[in-house]
Write an enzyme that holds these catalytic residues in place. Structure first.
Site, PDB file in Angstrom:
ATOM      1  N   MET A  37       0.851  -1.193   0.000  1.00 33.76           N
ATOM      2  CA  MET A  37       0.000   0.000   0.000  1.00 33.76           C
ATOM      3  C   MET A  37       0.892   1.251   0.000  1.00 33.76           C
ATOM      4  O   MET A  37       0.428   2.347   0.326  1.00 33.76           O
ATOM      5  CB  MET A  37      -0.935  -0.020   1.205  1.00 33.76           C
ATOM      6  CG  MET A  37      -1.867  -1.239   1.166  1.00 33.76           C
ATOM      7  SD  MET A  37      -3.411  -1.027   2.031  1.00 33.76           S
ATOM      8  CE  MET A  37      -2.843  -0.788   3.686  1.00 33.76           C
ATOM      9  N   TYR A  95       4.142   3.950   0.816  1.00 34.10           N
ATOM     10  CA  TYR A  95       4.879   4.540   1.931  1.00 34.10           C
ATOM     11  C   TYR A  95       5.956   3.537   2.353  1.00 34.10           C
ATOM     12  O   TYR A  95       6.016   3.083   3.491  1.00 34.10           O
ATOM     13  CB  TYR A  95       3.952   4.918   3.096  1.00 34.10           C
ATOM     14  CG  TYR A  95       4.488   6.119   3.833  1.00 34.10           C
ATOM     15  CD1 TYR A  95       4.477   7.380   3.228  1.00 34.10           C
ATOM     16  CD2 TYR A  95       5.049   6.003   5.098  1.00 34.10           C
ATOM     17  CE1 TYR A  95       4.999   8.490   3.878  1.00 34.10           C
ATOM     18  CE2 TYR A  95       5.577   7.111   5.756  1.00 34.10           C
ATOM     19  CZ  TYR A  95       5.536   8.346   5.137  1.00 34.10           C
ATOM     20  OH  TYR A  95       6.070   9.437   5.782  1.00 34.10           O
ATOM     21  N   HIS A 105       9.306  -3.463   3.245  1.00 31.99           N
ATOM     22  CA  HIS A 105       8.917  -3.684   1.839  1.00 31.99           C
ATOM     23  C   HIS A 105      10.151  -3.955   0.986  1.00 31.99           C
ATOM     24  O   HIS A 105      10.139  -4.829   0.114  1.00 31.99           O
ATOM     25  CB  HIS A 105       8.224  -2.438   1.266  1.00 31.99           C
ATOM     26  CG  HIS A 105       6.964  -2.040   1.968  1.00 31.99           C
ATOM     27  ND1 HIS A 105       6.832  -0.850   2.642  1.00 31.99           N
ATOM     28  CD2 HIS A 105       5.772  -2.684   2.088  1.00 31.99           C
ATOM     29  CE1 HIS A 105       5.603  -0.760   3.135  1.00 31.99           C
ATOM     30  NE2 HIS A 105       4.941  -1.868   2.826  1.00 31.99           N
ATOM     31  N   GLN A 147     -10.422  -2.619   2.210  1.00 33.71           N
ATOM     32  CA  GLN A 147      -9.931  -3.356   3.379  1.00 33.71           C
ATOM     33  C   GLN A 147      -9.889  -2.475   4.633  1.00 33.71           C
ATOM     34  O   GLN A 147      -9.426  -2.902   5.678  1.00 33.71           O
ATOM     35  CB  GLN A 147      -8.583  -4.002   3.100  1.00 33.71           C
ATOM     36  CG  GLN A 147      -7.397  -3.052   2.973  1.00 33.71           C
ATOM     37  CD  GLN A 147      -6.128  -3.788   2.593  1.00 33.71           C
ATOM     38  OE1 GLN A 147      -5.976  -4.233   1.460  1.00 33.71           O
ATOM     39  NE2 GLN A 147      -5.204  -3.934   3.531  1.00 33.71           N
ATOM     40  N   GLN A 162      -2.624 -12.368   7.690  1.00 38.71           N
ATOM     41  CA  GLN A 162      -2.806 -12.105   6.253  1.00 38.71           C
ATOM     42  C   GLN A 162      -2.124 -13.200   5.426  1.00 38.71           C
ATOM     43  O   GLN A 162      -2.671 -13.688   4.441  1.00 38.71           O
ATOM     44  CB  GLN A 162      -2.228 -10.728   5.905  1.00 38.71           C
ATOM     45  CG  GLN A 162      -2.194 -10.421   4.434  1.00 38.71           C
ATOM     46  CD  GLN A 162      -1.882  -8.964   4.152  1.00 38.71           C
ATOM     47  OE1 GLN A 162      -2.766  -8.115   4.158  1.00 38.71           O
ATOM     48  NE2 GLN A 162      -0.620  -8.650   3.900  1.00 38.71           N
ATOM     49  N   SER A 199       4.211   1.152   7.943  1.00 38.98           N
ATOM     50  CA  SER A 199       3.974   2.510   7.433  1.00 38.98           C
ATOM     51  C   SER A 199       3.261   3.341   8.494  1.00 38.98           C
ATOM     52  O   SER A 199       3.379   4.564   8.529  1.00 38.98           O
ATOM     53  CB  SER A 199       3.113   2.448   6.171  1.00 38.98           C
ATOM     54  OG  SER A 199       3.726   1.617   5.220  1.00 38.98           O
TER      55      SER A 199
HETATM   56  O1  PAF Z   1      -0.186  -5.882   3.429  1.00 35.81           O
HETATM   57  C1  PAF Z   1      -0.603  -4.947   2.714  1.00 35.81           C
HETATM   58  O2  PAF Z   1       0.071  -3.919   2.513  1.00 35.81           O
HETATM   59  C2  PAF Z   1      -1.985  -5.062   2.072  1.00 35.81           C
HETATM   60  O3  PAF Z   1      -2.872  -5.732   2.907  1.00 35.81           O
HETATM   61  C3  PAF Z   1      -1.942  -5.711   0.679  1.00 35.81           C
HETATM   62  C4  PAF Z   1      -1.452  -7.144   0.753  1.00 35.81           C
HETATM   63  C5  PAF Z   1      -1.030  -4.905  -0.238  1.00 35.81           C
HETATM   64  C6  PAF Z   1      -3.348  -5.732   0.077  1.00 35.81           C
HETATM   65  O4  PAF Z   1      -3.856  -4.458  -0.047  1.00 35.81           O
END
Ligand code: PAF
Length: 284
Positions: free
Chosen positions: A29, A31, A36, A60, A152, A185
């Site tokens: 997402m 930032y 990441h 979400q 997740q 973030s």
């Molecule tokens: O983990 C995240 O940043 C979000 O949940 C994802 C996997 C990009 C889905 O929007």
């Protein structure tokens, strides 16, 4: 690095690749932080072509959550992605991802019921839906997810199995600040005092490793007490469950477990976890 904003453009780049080219995908997402970038690094080591998506996915976020104030800095993200060696950056608009009212969603049962799923209704349906759309657009061979969001990872793995997505999910270790705070973030929301007290999450979870707990309840109580030493910490949950099934457990008998926490410091909700088997951290 190529930057594209539409699914058609992204597919065009991907369709032009040689048929034996392996595609690694890092959905984010934005930032971007070192967490990441560690996913991108791993993807580059294991794949020929790396796609990064940046999309703050509205579906979400709950109504009272931080969609509008979620931190965004696209210019900086482009530079970081380029420096990290991303080949294709996909940055769609909300209209591109959701051009008409969404009548089809992906709902993963059971593993979404506990932990964050219990406190953020609809969150994992939003995640599973957007990730499946992104998988269809990017068609990755391997997709990289950080274990800070261990639930997740469990949800996406279940979805991939159930719906036969031809992709390997690669769970990656949590990247932490020097004092142990898991990178996120959302950490920018913390004021200096909240930021200082937030390190209790890591310290409490690490201490679990050093004790020989007999039951999940003992672990939960220990972690709760530790976190409660910080006056600004408002605990949402502390739970010890089997991982990745996220089923409840009582006795600790050498199975793979997750000790997961969600705690608010002021307006900021932080999550963290540790994955353990026989008191040792295991690779998910
Ligand atoms: O983990 C995240 O940043 C979000 O949940 C994802 C996997 C990009 C889905 O929007």
């Amino acid at each position: 690095m190529k930057v594209v904003t539409t699914a058609v453009e992204a597919r065009k780049c991907i369709n032009a690749l040689p048929s034996d080219c392996t595609i690694g995908f890092v959905p984010t997402m934005g930032y971007l932080h070192q967490g990441h970038l560690s996913l991108v690094k791993r993807a580059k080591e294991e794949c020929d072509y790396v796609v990064l998506s940046i999309f703050v996915n509205p579906i979400q976020f709950g109504e009272n959550e931080d969609f509008d104030r979620y931190p965004r800095d696209f210019k900086r993200d482009v530079q970081l992605a380029e420096d990290a060696g991303v080949d294709l950056l996909f940055h769609p608009s909300v209209e591109e991802m959701y051009p008409s009212p969404l009548l089809t969603t992906v709902q993963v049962k059971k593993v979404t019921e506990k932990l964050c799923g219990a406190y953020r209704p609809g969150h994992f349906e939003g995640v599973a839906t957007v990730v499946s759309k992104l998988f269809h657009i990017v068609t990755p061979h391997r997709a990289y997810f950080g274990l800070k969001d261990a639930q997740q990872v469990a949800v996406i793995e279940q979805m991939v199995r159930d719906l036969h997505f031809p992709v390997t999910i690669v769970p990656c270790e949590i990247v932490r600040e020097e004092d142990g705070l898991a990178m996120s973030s959302r950490n920018v929301y913390l004021n200096p005092e909240e930021r200082k007290q937030a390190t209790i999450l890591y310290r409490a979870l690490q201490e679990v490793k050093t004790k020989n707990f007999a039951t999940a309840q003992e672990i939960n109580q220990f972690v709760r007490e530790k976190i409660s030493t910080q006056p600004l910490a408002q605990i949402e949950y502390v739970e010890t469950l089997a991982y990745p099934s996220l089923e409840s457990i009582d006795q600790i008998k050498g199975e793979r477990i997750i000790v997961a926490v969600a705690v608010r410091f002021g307006k900021t909700r932080l999550i963290d976890n540790i994955l353990l088997r026989n008191g040792e951290v295991f690779d998910a």
